[in-house]
Scaffold this active site. Structure first.
Site, PDB file in Angstrom:
ATOM      1  N   TYR A 148      -6.381  73.712   1.297  1.00  0.00           N
ATOM      2  CA  TYR A 148      -5.890  74.937   0.451  1.00  0.00           C
ATOM      3  C   TYR A 148      -5.160  76.064   1.438  1.00  0.00           C
ATOM      4  CZ  TYR A 148      -5.894  79.385  -1.668  1.00  0.00           C
ATOM      5  OH  TYR A 148      -5.631  80.680  -2.242  1.00  0.00           O
TER       6      TYR A 148
ATOM      7  N   LYS B 262      -1.197  77.074   1.501  1.00  0.00           N
ATOM      8  CA  LYS B 262      -0.530  78.556   1.402  1.00  0.00           C
ATOM      9  C   LYS B 262       0.345  78.779   2.596  1.00  0.00           C
ATOM     10  CE  LYS B 262      -1.725  81.148  -1.208  1.00  0.00           C
ATOM     11  NZ  LYS B 262      -1.278  81.823  -2.726  1.00  0.00           N
TER      12      LYS B 262
END
Length: 219
Positions: free
Chosen positions: A29, A33
Site C-alpha cells: 500500500y 502511494k
C-alpha cells in the site's frame, strides 16, 4: 494535488520525517502511494504541470469508512462486539482531524509552490492500545471487548511528520484531539443510519472484515 501519506517514509523509531527524507515504504500500500507521489511529481518535472504533493498522517472524523480503526472500534463497541486490536497495540499514529486536513489542502492549493511536497500532521501521537481504551471509555464499554489479533504484515511501528514547512504558509491544526475524538464518537452514535448499512449489507466490507480479522460480523 496528489494526496499521499506519511507511510511513504516507512517506520520512524524517533523524531519526525521531513519532506526531503528518503522514501522507504515497507508494504505494498505505502509503496503504491510513494509511486503515485513520484509519478505526479514527474509531470511537473517533465511537462511543467502545476503539481503539489501532500503527505498526511492518519485522519479521523465523521463519515470515515468503517474499516478504519476509529469508526470500526466505535461501531463495534456500540453493538457490544469485540474490537480487533492488532498485535500488542503499541503502534503509534499521529491523528489529524479531517477538517484540519481539508484546511491544509485548501491552503496548499492557494499558496503552495508547484513541485513541492508538504507534510500535514495533527501533532497527536497515540498508541493504538491507548486509543482503543479512550474509545471504550467514551462509550462506557468494558476493556474486555478488546480482542488481540495477529499483527498485519508490514505493519509499521510509528509514523510522525515534521509540519514546519506547512506552518510556514500559515497553517496550524485547530482541532483538539480529546475533544475531536469525543465529537467523532458522538457523531457515530447519532448517525447509525450512515454506517450500519455499510457494515451489515455491503458484501465487500464483510469480506474485508473476515480477511483482516479472521471472523465475520454477525448477520
Amino acid at each position: 494535488m496528489q494526496i499521499s501519506t506519511d507511510e511513504v517514509y516507512g517506520s520512524v523509531p524517533s523524531g519526525a520525517s521531513r519532506e526531503t527524507d528518503e522514501l522507504r515504504p515497507r508494504n505494498p500500500y505505502s509503496a503504491s502511494k510513494a509511486g503515485a507521489d513520484r509519478l505526479a511529481y514527474s509531470y511537473f518535472a517533465t511537462y511543467g504541470l502545476p503539481v503539489v504533493v501532500t503527505r498526511a498522517s492518519n485522519n479521523y472524523g465523521p463519515y470515515q469508512f468503517p474499516e478504519k480503526i476509529i469508526p470500526l472500534f466505535i461501531s463495534n463497541a456500540i453493538d457490544g462486539l469485540p474490537v480487533p486490536l492488532y498485535g500488542d497495540g503499541g503502534n503509534v499514529r499521529d491523528w489529524l482531524h479531517v477538517l484540519d486536513h481539508c484546511r491544509a489542502v485548501d491552503l496548499v492549493i492557494d499558496r503552495g509552490t508547484d513541485g513541492e511536497v508538504y507534510n500535514i500532521g495533527g501533532g497527536n501521537e497515540v498508541r493504538n492500545v491507548d486509543l482503543t481504551h479512550r474509545i471504550l471509555a467514551l462509550l462506557d464499554r468494558p476493556a474486555s471487548l478488546i480482542q488481540p489479533v495477529a499483527d498485519r504484515p508490514g505493519h509499521d511501528r510509528r509514523y510522525c511528520v515534521d509540519t514546519s514547512k506547512l506552518k510556514g504558509l500559515g497553517w496550524a491544526p485547530q482541532a483538539d484531539f480529546v475533544a475531536g475524538l469525543a465529537e467523532t464518537v458522538a457523531w457515530y452514535r447519532q448517525n447509525e443510519w450512515w454506517w450500519r448499512p455499510i457494515k451489515e449489507q455491503d458484501p465487500a466490507f464483510r469480506e474485508y472484515y473476515r480477511a483482516h480479522y479472521g471472523s465475520r460480523l454477525p448477520s
